[in-house]
Write a protein that holds these residues in place. Structure first.
Motif, mmCIF file in Angstrom:
data_model
loop_
_atom_site.group_PDB
_atom_site.id
_atom_site.type_symbol
_atom_site.label_atom_id
_atom_site.label_comp_id
_atom_site.label_asym_id
_atom_site.label_seq_id
_atom_site.Cartn_x
_atom_site.Cartn_y
_atom_site.Cartn_z
ATOM 1 N N VAL A 63 2.381 -9.470 -2.069
ATOM 2 C CA VAL A 63 1.636 -10.517 -2.768
ATOM 3 C C VAL A 63 0.443 -9.923 -3.505
ATOM 4 C CG1 VAL A 63 2.303 -12.234 -1.062
ATOM 5 C CG2 VAL A 63 0.156 -11.021 -0.771
ATOM 6 N N GLU A 64 0.181 -8.630 -3.293
ATOM 7 C CA GLU A 64 -0.963 -8.014 -3.961
ATOM 8 C C GLU A 64 -0.665 -7.840 -5.447
ATOM 9 O OE1 GLU A 64 -3.241 -8.183 -1.976
ATOM 10 O OE2 GLU A 64 -2.119 -8.144 -0.108
ATOM 11 N N ARG A 65 -1.709 -7.998 -6.247
ATOM 12 C CA ARG A 65 -1.537 -7.853 -7.697
ATOM 13 C C ARG A 65 -2.454 -6.787 -8.276
ATOM 14 N NH1 ARG A 65 -4.161 -12.375 -6.353
ATOM 15 N NH2 ARG A 65 -6.355 -12.446 -6.983
ATOM 16 N N THR A 91 -0.040 7.025 -3.900
ATOM 17 C CA THR A 91 1.042 6.421 -3.123
ATOM 18 C C THR A 91 1.367 5.031 -3.636
ATOM 19 O OG1 THR A 91 0.261 7.662 -1.196
ATOM 20 C CG2 THR A 91 1.848 5.908 -0.787
ATOM 21 N N ILE A 92 0.345 4.266 -3.985
ATOM 22 C CA ILE A 92 0.578 2.929 -4.541
ATOM 23 C C ILE A 92 1.366 3.033 -5.842
ATOM 24 C CG2 ILE A 92 -0.561 0.936 -5.616
ATOM 25 C CD1 ILE A 92 -2.837 1.339 -3.558
ATOM 26 N N GLN A 93 0.991 3.974 -6.693
ATOM 27 C CA GLN A 93 1.712 4.135 -7.951
ATOM 28 C C GLN A 93 3.182 4.483 -7.720
ATOM 29 O OE1 GLN A 93 -0.872 7.044 -9.962
ATOM 30 N NE2 GLN A 93 -1.397 5.467 -11.459
ATOM 31 N N GLN A 94 3.469 5.272 -6.680
ATOM 32 C CA GLN A 94 4.842 5.674 -6.394
ATOM 33 C C GLN A 94 5.644 4.570 -5.712
ATOM 34 O OE1 GLN A 94 4.672 9.277 -4.089
ATOM 35 N NE2 GLN A 94 3.671 10.444 -5.699
ATOM 36 N N ARG A 95 5.031 3.906 -4.736
ATOM 37 C CA ARG A 95 5.766 2.979 -3.880
ATOM 38 C C ARG A 95 5.627 1.512 -4.279
ATOM 39 N NH1 ARG A 95 7.276 4.360 1.545
ATOM 40 N NH2 ARG A 95 7.344 6.625 1.829
ATOM 41 N N MET A 96 4.613 1.184 -5.071
ATOM 42 C CA MET A 96 4.401 -0.201 -5.484
ATOM 43 C C MET A 96 4.171 -0.237 -6.995
ATOM 44 S SD MET A 96 1.864 -1.218 -2.286
ATOM 45 C CE MET A 96 1.986 -2.999 -2.416
ATOM 46 N N SER A 119 -12.113 -12.809 -6.120
ATOM 47 C CA SER A 119 -10.912 -13.649 -6.105
ATOM 48 C C SER A 119 -10.858 -14.446 -4.809
ATOM 49 C CB SER A 119 -9.659 -12.778 -6.212
ATOM 50 O OG SER A 119 -9.676 -12.011 -7.400
ATOM 51 N N ASP A 120 -10.245 -15.613 -4.872
ATOM 52 C CA ASP A 120 -10.167 -16.491 -3.696
ATOM 53 C C ASP A 120 -9.381 -15.868 -2.551
ATOM 54 O OD1 ASP A 120 -11.621 -18.399 -5.011
ATOM 55 O OD2 ASP A 120 -9.866 -19.539 -5.690
ATOM 56 N N ASP A 121 -8.429 -14.985 -2.878
ATOM 57 C CA ASP A 121 -7.547 -14.430 -1.842
ATOM 58 C C ASP A 121 -7.904 -12.986 -1.486
ATOM 59 O OD1 ASP A 121 -6.821 -13.358 -4.270
ATOM 60 O OD2 ASP A 121 -4.656 -13.492 -3.928
ATOM 61 N N LEU A 122 -9.108 -12.532 -1.816
ATOM 62 C CA LEU A 122 -9.475 -11.130 -1.611
ATOM 63 C C LEU A 122 -9.571 -10.769 -0.134
ATOM 64 C CD1 LEU A 122 -10.516 -8.358 -2.676
ATOM 65 C CD2 LEU A 122 -12.827 -9.338 -2.547
ATOM 66 N N ILE A 123 -8.921 -9.655 0.220
ATOM 67 C CA ILE A 123 -9.118 -9.013 1.515
ATOM 68 C C ILE A 123 -9.796 -7.674 1.254
ATOM 69 C CG2 ILE A 123 -8.022 -8.043 3.575
ATOM 70 C CD1 ILE A 123 -5.657 -9.883 3.112
ATOM 71 N N VAL A 124 -10.820 -7.388 2.023
ATOM 72 C CA VAL A 124 -11.474 -6.080 1.986
ATOM 73 C C VAL A 124 -11.089 -5.339 3.257
ATOM 74 C CG1 VAL A 124 -13.655 -4.820 1.832
ATOM 75 C CG2 VAL A 124 -13.402 -7.041 0.682
ATOM 76 N N GLY A 173 -0.845 -10.423 8.249
ATOM 77 C CA GLY A 173 0.495 -10.194 7.730
ATOM 78 C C GLY A 173 0.481 -9.438 6.414
ATOM 79 N N ARG A 174 -0.452 -9.784 5.539
ATOM 80 C CA ARG A 174 -0.550 -9.080 4.257
ATOM 81 C C ARG A 174 -0.907 -7.614 4.446
ATOM 82 N NH1 ARG A 174 -4.538 -12.340 0.499
ATOM 83 N NH2 ARG A 174 -4.572 -10.293 -0.540
ATOM 84 N N MET A 175 -1.833 -7.340 5.369
ATOM 85 C CA MET A 175 -2.232 -5.951 5.573
ATOM 86 C C MET A 175 -1.110 -5.145 6.221
ATOM 87 S SD MET A 175 -4.993 -5.663 4.073
ATOM 88 C CE MET A 175 -4.892 -3.914 4.416
ATOM 89 N N ARG A 176 -0.374 -5.750 7.121
ATOM 90 C CA ARG A 176 0.774 -5.061 7.712
ATOM 91 C C ARG A 176 1.780 -4.705 6.612
ATOM 92 N NH1 ARG A 176 1.990 -4.815 12.968
ATOM 93 N NH2 ARG A 176 4.199 -4.828 12.459
ATOM 94 N N THR A 177 2.075 -5.669 5.751
ATOM 95 C CA THR A 177 3.027 -5.439 4.662
ATOM 96 C C THR A 177 2.546 -4.323 3.742
ATOM 97 O OG1 THR A 177 3.790 -7.733 4.705
ATOM 98 C CG2 THR A 177 4.162 -6.494 2.668
ATOM 99 N N PHE A 178 1.273 -4.332 3.422
ATOM 100 C CA PHE A 178 0.719 -3.328 2.512
ATOM 101 C C PHE A 178 0.889 -1.923 3.074
ATOM 102 C CE2 PHE A 178 -3.024 -0.731 1.304
ATOM 103 C CZ PHE A 178 -2.780 -0.634 -0.058
ATOM 104 N N TRP A 179 0.465 -1.689 4.309
ATOM 105 C CA TRP A 179 0.531 -0.335 4.875
ATOM 106 C C TRP A 179 1.967 0.077 5.168
ATOM 107 C CZ3 TRP A 179 -3.269 2.641 3.901
ATOM 108 C CH2 TRP A 179 -4.577 2.164 3.872
ATOM 109 N N LEU A 180 2.818 -0.873 5.541
ATOM 110 C CA LEU A 180 4.232 -0.544 5.742
ATOM 111 C C LEU A 180 4.863 -0.055 4.445
ATOM 112 C CD1 LEU A 180 5.397 -3.462 8.083
ATOM 113 C CD2 LEU A 180 5.472 -1.013 8.637
ATOM 114 N N LYS A 181 4.528 -0.693 3.332
ATOM 115 C CA LYS A 181 5.062 -0.280 2.034
ATOM 116 C C LYS A 181 4.614 1.127 1.650
ATOM 117 C CE LYS A 181 6.031 -4.687 -0.222
ATOM 118 N NZ LYS A 181 7.398 -4.313 -0.629
ATOM 119 N N LEU A 182 3.474 1.558 2.200
ATOM 120 C CA LEU A 182 2.986 2.904 1.910
ATOM 121 C C LEU A 182 3.554 3.936 2.869
ATOM 122 C CD1 LEU A 182 -0.761 2.293 0.982
ATOM 123 C CD2 LEU A 182 1.278 2.195 -0.439
#
Length: 287
Positions: free
Chosen positions: A3-5, A22-27, A90-95, A161-170
């Protein structure tokens, strides 16, 4: 699907630069913006990471960000977090962060973002190198690395859940702990080994560094992490000093046992001592 943009990365050193690669390669397709303190560092980011937007202006990096990752030494995180909190968020920002200590950091940063639209959730990907700087960043630094999330009572389940998804994708392997459990665990399997490598280096070389001429792989492997950034590690050890001191007390007790065995020439106890260490070391999972 993530869901990250747009990801804002703060500080383009080894971890921040590797995260961007890694983000550029995997996402692919995800916007990546990088903040650096100095214009020279911004120029380096633009050379090394084509396609990344880089700036010394925090507000420019935060435009549209759904996730911000703090990658600087932990002693500087609160100051940067306060500047981020003052931006139009942004309204949905996670730091999140990649720091090696969580107890004080999570409490302080949660409080900074509590009055804002953003939320803080601590992360610690157990990845790194004794080398520092963007020049050593790689796109596979996080592959199969354990990543510890440290949720609190304030953490929203959807953010976890979002943070789990993010690090799993990396490429990370995920764990969850409280900040306090994290600091106890990491003191034993990261901070203590670092301090022991420092102690070994100083004890072996302070009197006569010429003995390095006869060194082999064992010395190199045992002391590798002592080559880490002193500023970063000073911050880590001071921030987690209570847990690190407890681990060092245990190490001191074990060292006294070994000294006594050698002084009394107790070969039976020495063999048992070494066998126990080998058995525990053999439990280390293969990666």
């Amino acid at each position: 699907m993530s869901v990250e943009r747009s990801i804002a990365i703060f500080s383009p050193g080894l971890l921040g630069g590797s995260l961007a690669k890694t983000i550029q390669q995997r996402m692919p397709g995800l916007a990546v913006r990088v903040w650096a303190r100095r214009e020279e560092a911004v120029d380096e980011v633009r050379r090394v990471l084509p396609g990344v937007i880089a700036s010394t202006e925090i507000s420019e990096v935060m435009v549209g960000a759904s996730l911000a990752v703090l990658c600087m030494p932990i002693q500087y995180m609160a100051g940067i977090a306060q500047q981020i909190a003052a931006c139009d968020l942004s309204d949905d920002l996670i730091v999140t962060d990649v720091g090696s200590v969580k107890g004080g950091v999570v409490g302080e940063l949660e409080a900074i973002f509590m009055p804002t639209k953003a939320s803080f959730l601590g992360s610690h990907p157990m990845a790194g190198s004794q080398r520092t700087g963007l020049a050593h960043a790689t796109g596979d630094l996080f592959h199969q690395a354990a990543c510890i999330l440290t949720p609190t009572a304030h953490t929203k389940p959807e953010h976890l859940g979002r943070m789990r998804t993010f690090w799993l994708k990396l490429g990370c392997r995920m764990q969850e702990m409280t900040p306090q459990q994290h600091d106890h665990c990491v003191a034993r399997i990261s901070h203590l080994p670092h301090t022991m490598a420092v102690l070994t280096t100083l004890a072996a070389l302070s009197e006569d560094a010429r003995v390095l001429d006869s060194s082999a792989g064992g010395f190199r492997d045992t002391t590798r992490v002592a080559g880490g950034d002193p500023e970063m590690w000073a911050g880590i050890l001071l921030q987690n000093r209570m847990e690190v001191m407890a681990a060092l007390e245990d190490a001191s007790s074990v060292m006294r046992e070994l000294l006594e065995m050698l002084q009394t020439m107790d070969e039976v106890a020495l063999r048992r001592f070494l066998a126990q260490a080998k058995a525990l070391r053999d439990l280390l999972p293969a990666v």
